[in-house]
Design an enzyme around this catalytic site. Structure first.
Site, PDB file in Angstrom:
ATOM      1  N   PHE A 141       0.854  -1.020  -0.051  1.00  0.00           N
ATOM      2  CA  PHE A 141      -0.354  -0.004   0.231  1.00  0.00           C
ATOM      3  C   PHE A 141       0.858   1.396  -0.089  1.00  0.00           C
ATOM      4  O   PHE A 141       1.437   1.622   1.248  1.00  0.00           O
ATOM      5  CB  PHE A 141      -1.133   0.354   1.028  1.00  0.00           C
ATOM      6  N   ASP A 226      10.055   2.687   1.936  1.00  0.00           N
ATOM      7  CA  ASP A 226       8.402   4.052   2.512  1.00  0.00           C
ATOM      8  C   ASP A 226       8.680   3.314   3.728  1.00  0.00           C
ATOM      9  O   ASP A 226       7.318   2.213   4.235  1.00  0.00           O
ATOM     10  CB  ASP A 226       7.239   3.014   1.214  1.00  0.00           C
ATOM     11  N   LYS A 255       2.795  11.291   7.094  1.00  0.00           N
ATOM     12  CA  LYS A 255       2.305  11.074   7.776  1.00  0.00           C
ATOM     13  C   LYS A 255       3.052  11.710   9.777  1.00  0.00           C
ATOM     14  O   LYS A 255       2.470  13.055   9.543  1.00  0.00           O
ATOM     15  CB  LYS A 255       2.104   9.697   8.297  1.00  0.00           C
TER      16      LYS A 255
END
Length: 400
Positions: A141, A226, A255
């Site tokens: 994801f 990531d 984030k």
């Protein structure tokens, strides 16, 4: 005052149904706790998918944002501003790299990393133009842009959004042999999550990340990690790659970099990678804006103390010990994760992940399900041990 039902009814009528949120309407939050529009309190055990690593309303971050709001919030990249150089310098140092390319959201950072790898492949490695390949892992994801869903194996994210962007090869996560076979002379990068969050907090086999690092170095391929969810303290280290002593060529961050206050993301690498860009070849009006830089600088300063990494380690050890006791009791089939991050697989007959999440909500704990039978736990790193134990008590009660 609007009731929960009123707000949900209005949202359902006027917003696109791209999410299926739990039926709770948050009005305020502090630390690890949120309060809904009717005054009910909930323990946040999701932390905005790790965007709120430092909790809701963290005073240091709010003060940094407030001070910057009084000065200047946006200049665009048409001009310099007085927070930009410090942000790039400090973030590069935190990562042990030389250069930073700031963006806003995690998906933008992944897109930026893809462009970076391709340009590096053509201009540095010498791959024929238009032939660059990037190897990715199944069940990944990395966002939901059209390019990113082109290499997703999640049907909900991918189906009916084609035609798809070429240039990607998918291999099983954790399989070094398959990865080695997939890397060719036209491969420019391997893009991986050190821990797959959306897939259910999947931790790869021991030695996998170090094997990826060795392989990519031998084949002259960029290793792009990531760390949007796994990075910035969540797993007990600044970066999840550190658990195997691995330093990738490229960090992709987001984030928690914005502290749950503003969206901030970045691609961080050395000059021989990010130095391929020239003015006009990439950019963002809001990327690296003064407000974002001010908040992110405070995030970096907080991480430099090591306090949050230590809390994630100590509380994470406790979390996994307690969750481990649930395995084999009939309700939980497996627990995975690292630090204050866990995926809990619910046994058939004890409800779906969604049903367990709804029952926990009724008891004042907020989590999120994924892939049908799994719930994810990712509380803010500021959570107290007492609150964490209370949340675990509610999980035990729901599963009893």
């Amino acid at each position: 005052m609007s009731t929960t039902a009123d707000v949900i009814r209005s949202a359902d009528a006027h917003s696109a149904h791209t999410y299926h949120p739990l039926p709770v309407v948050v009005a305020s939050a502090d630390g690890a706790w949120m309060t809904d529009v009717e005054g009910r309190r909930y323990l946040d055990m999701l932390a905005g998918y790790s965007a709120l690593n430092f909790g809701h309303g963290n005073r240091r971050l709010i003060d940094a944002a407030r001070a910057q709001l009084e000065r200047v919030t946006l200049t665009s990249r048409a001009f310099h501003h007085d927070r930009f150089a410090d942000f790039c310098t400090e973030l590069a140092a935190l990562c042990g790299k030389e250069m930073v390319l700031p963006m806003n959201t995690g998906a933008e950072a992944v897109e930026t990393a893809v462009k970076t790898a391709r340009k590096w492949g053509y201009e540095v490695k010498g791959v024929p133009d238009g032939h660059a390949k990037i190897v990715v892992a199944a069940d990944n994801f990395h966002g939901r842009t059209t390019t990113v869903v082109s290499f997703s194996t999640d049907h909900d994210a991918r189906d009916h959004f084609g035609p798809y962007t070429p240039g990607f090869e998918i291999v099983p996560y954790g399989d070094l042999t398959a990865l080695s076979r997939a890397v060719t002379e036209n491969t420019v990068a391997v893009l991986l999550e050190p821990i797959q969050g959306e897939a259910g907090v999947l931790v790869p086999p021991a030695g996998y990340l170090s094997g990826v690092r060795e392989l990519t170095r031998e084949r002259n391929v960029l290793f792009m990690a990531d760390e949007i969810q796994s990075g910035l303290g969540r797993t007990g280290r600044t970066f999840a790659c550190e658990h195997e002593g691995v330093v990738p060529d490229v960090y992709i961050l987001g984030k928690a970099l914005g502290g749950g206050v503003v969206p901030v993301s970045a691609v961080v690498a050395d000059r021989d990678v990010l130095g391929v860009f020239r003015p006009g070849q990439h950019g963002s009006t809001f990327g690296g804006n003064p407000l974002a830089c001010a908040v992110a600088l405070e995030v970096i300063a907080m991480l430099r103390t090591g306090e949050f990494q230590q809390r994630a380690t100590e509380l994470g050890d406790h979390l996994h010990h307690e969750l481990g006791l649930l395995v084999g009791g009939g309700a939980v089939t497996a627990v995975r994760g690292r630090g204050l991050w866990a995926g809990v697989d619910i046994a058939p007959g004890h409800g779906t992940g969604r049903e367990v999440s709804e029952k926990l909500m009724e008891r004042g704990v907020l989590v999120k399900d994924t892939h049908g039978s799994t719930i994810r736990l990712a509380p803010p790193l500021v959570i107290s041990k007492e609150d964490l134990d209370w949340g675990l008590d509610q999980l035990r009660a729901v599963l009893a």
